[in-house]
Design a protein around this motif. Sequence first.
Motif, short mmCIF file in Angstrom:
data_model
loop_
_atom_site.label_atom_id
_atom_site.label_comp_id
_atom_site.label_asym_id
_atom_site.label_seq_id
_atom_site.Cartn_x
_atom_site.Cartn_y
_atom_site.Cartn_z
N VAL A 158 9.13 12.50 -1.57
CA VAL A 158 9.53 11.61 -0.48
C VAL A 158 8.23 11.02 0.08
N ARG A 159 8.19 9.71 0.20
CA ARG A 159 7.04 9.05 0.85
C ARG A 159 7.50 8.52 2.21
N ILE A 160 6.81 8.97 3.24
CA ILE A 160 7.06 8.41 4.57
C ILE A 160 5.90 7.47 4.86
N SER A 186 1.01 -5.67 -3.63
CA SER A 186 1.91 -5.94 -4.76
C SER A 186 1.85 -4.83 -5.81
N HIS A 187 3.01 -4.32 -6.20
CA HIS A 187 3.05 -3.24 -7.20
C HIS A 187 4.44 -3.14 -7.81
N THR A 188 4.51 -2.39 -8.90
CA THR A 188 5.79 -1.90 -9.39
C THR A 188 5.72 -0.39 -9.22
N ASP A 189 6.87 0.26 -8.99
CA ASP A 189 6.84 1.72 -8.80
C ASP A 189 6.59 2.40 -10.15
N PHE A 190 5.87 3.53 -10.13
CA PHE A 190 5.51 4.18 -11.41
C PHE A 190 6.65 4.99 -12.00
N ILE A 228 14.65 5.27 -4.45
CA ILE A 228 15.71 5.10 -3.45
C ILE A 228 15.02 4.95 -2.10
N LEU A 229 15.12 3.77 -1.53
CA LEU A 229 14.34 3.41 -0.35
C LEU A 229 15.24 3.19 0.86
N MET A 230 14.82 3.75 1.99
CA MET A 230 15.48 3.48 3.26
C MET A 230 14.46 2.84 4.19
N ASN A 231 14.78 1.67 4.71
CA ASN A 231 13.92 1.06 5.73
C ASN A 231 14.80 0.42 6.79
N TRP A 232 14.19 0.08 7.90
CA TRP A 232 14.97 -0.37 9.06
C TRP A 232 14.54 -1.75 9.54
N GLY A 268 10.09 -6.67 5.94
CA GLY A 268 8.69 -6.46 5.55
C GLY A 268 8.58 -6.32 4.03
N LEU A 269 9.61 -5.70 3.43
CA LEU A 269 9.62 -5.61 1.96
C LEU A 269 9.88 -6.99 1.38
N GLN A 270 9.10 -7.32 0.36
CA GLN A 270 9.30 -8.59 -0.35
C GLN A 270 9.32 -8.32 -1.85
N ARG A 299 8.70 -6.21 -9.24
CA ARG A 299 7.44 -6.27 -8.47
C ARG A 299 7.74 -6.51 -7.00
N HIS A 300 7.05 -5.77 -6.15
CA HIS A 300 7.29 -5.91 -4.71
C HIS A 300 6.03 -5.57 -3.91
N ARG A 301 6.07 -5.87 -2.62
CA ARG A 301 4.97 -5.53 -1.71
C ARG A 301 5.55 -5.41 -0.31
N VAL A 302 4.73 -4.96 0.63
CA VAL A 302 5.22 -4.82 2.00
C VAL A 302 4.23 -5.47 2.96
N THR A 303 4.77 -6.31 3.84
CA THR A 303 3.98 -6.91 4.92
C THR A 303 4.58 -6.38 6.23
N PRO A 347 6.10 -0.76 15.08
CA PRO A 347 5.56 -0.08 13.90
C PRO A 347 6.68 0.06 12.88
N ARG A 348 6.34 -0.03 11.61
CA ARG A 348 7.37 -0.05 10.58
C ARG A 348 7.36 1.25 9.78
N TYR A 349 8.51 1.94 9.78
CA TYR A 349 8.65 3.17 9.01
C TYR A 349 9.53 2.93 7.80
N SER A 350 9.21 3.60 6.71
CA SER A 350 10.17 3.64 5.60
C SER A 350 10.14 5.03 4.98
N VAL A 351 11.24 5.39 4.34
CA VAL A 351 11.39 6.71 3.71
C VAL A 351 11.85 6.45 2.28
N VAL A 352 11.01 6.82 1.33
CA VAL A 352 11.31 6.51 -0.07
C VAL A 352 11.44 7.81 -0.85
N TYR A 353 12.40 7.87 -1.76
CA TYR A 353 12.41 8.98 -2.74
C TYR A 353 12.10 8.40 -4.11
N PHE A 354 11.04 8.92 -4.71
CA PHE A 354 10.66 8.49 -6.06
C PHE A 354 11.11 9.55 -7.06
N VAL A 355 12.01 9.18 -7.97
CA VAL A 355 12.37 10.07 -9.09
C VAL A 355 11.35 9.81 -10.19
O1 AKG Z 1 8.34 0.33 2.79
C1 AKG Z 1 9.07 -0.25 1.99
O2 AKG Z 1 10.04 -0.93 2.37
C2 AKG Z 1 8.78 -0.17 0.50
C3 AKG Z 1 7.71 0.83 0.16
C4 AKG Z 1 7.29 0.80 -1.29
O3 AKG Z 1 7.51 -0.13 -2.01
C5 AKG Z 1 6.58 1.98 -1.87
O4 AKG Z 1 6.18 2.88 -1.11
O5 AKG Z 1 6.43 2.01 -3.12
#
Ligand code: AKG
Length: 378
Positions: free
Chosen positions: A214-216, A234-238, A243-247, A250-252, A304-308, A318-326
């Motif tokens: 989980v990435r917070i 800018s990145h692609t996930d590895f 599975i991403l939760m944000n509120w 900012g995600l593009q 491909r995505h990034r966050v601003t 402030p912007r929080y997100s909670v990601v689960y990377f499988v």
């Molecule tokens: O914060 C987000 O909405 C996306 C985060 C993200 O792309 C990542 O951590 O790989």
Amino acid sequence: MPHAESPPPANSEFNPSEYPPFPSGLPTVQLETISLSKLLARDAEEQTRVFEICKGRGFFYLDLADSTAGDTIVRGAGAIARAGERTFALPLDEKMGYLMGATGPAGKPRSLFGYKQVGATLADKATGVRDTAEFFNVAKDDMTAACADPADMPRRGDSWPAPILEQRDLFAGYMRAAHGVGMLILGLLVDKLGVDPQEIWNRHRLGELAGDHVRITRGPPREKEEMPEIQTPSHTDFGTITILMNWLGGLQVWSESSRSAVLTDGQPDVPGEWLWVVPKPGCAIVNLGDAAVKFTDGVFCSGRHRVTPAPGPQGKFPRYSVVYFVRPEDTVIMEALAGEGIPKPQTEPAAEKEEKLTASEWIYRQALNLGTQFPGAK
Ligand SMILES: O=C(O)CCC(=O)C(=O)O
Ligand SMILES: [Fe+2]
């Protein structure tokens, strides 16, 4: 309010009920919405829709209503963001004691689990501008391990900040739910390629060591109106699926789907433009990662995505997100699965030349390519 919340504790900076709506007039992407409860019911039409999306952009909303797993994710994400808030509020020198990539606690391996401070990643190689987000990667293996002594947890042991260690049950429940959702989706996707779902499940067993976490993330409020100010470059996930939760916005995503699992200097490798992804109430944002491309030899797309910082009035929060990377188990060899829907290697010599890496080596290389800095890494 995107996701059901319990009331925030006093003085919390994570208050989704206060967020203004996403501003109008910006270029947004129209992602399709897939129903988790339909996927759980093996709805054939819904399965076909996910399959088509994953061959295209590889990003979709997952409606979490009407299922136990969905409920765990919706409720858990807010509680995890709050554990993150308490963690980020610790003094910087204490957080730096959990630095990811540093040699782990005594007897534990170096890993991508732990803290990443603001500015650790180059957002733009040309200008030297750095990212502005801090994040904490919480290892699935440590949160779900059944250890009598927490010091025996396999990754960082009990060397986690108190606000995380105190919430092990919350993290464990969330991780099991998110991992299960990932397995459901990956299983149906490979099935459509003529691969026995067991082939993908055997490479992602919940109880085996893997890079899953989980990435917070906490991104600071927007400093100026002009774009872009990059929180996460800018990145692609590895991994295999995210599975991403944000509120907040900012995600593009990049307008043209990029099919390559090879990072080209961290920048999009096809022309296009950045499109905003508007958070959708009760939904996760799901995307495939580079390992899904690797396992299917490019049939599926890692978007491909990034966050601003969030746009307009949302940007003052402030912007929080909670990601689960499988991610695949550490020892899995990163190569294509065999199935009638997966192309055969073009020529034998080229296939032989390709290095066969394990998932843990491969992910470490992907992270280095992306500009992640590891203390002591060559
Ligand atoms: O914060 C987000 O909405 C996306 C985060 C993200 O792309 C990542 O951590 O790989
Ligand atoms: Fe990402």
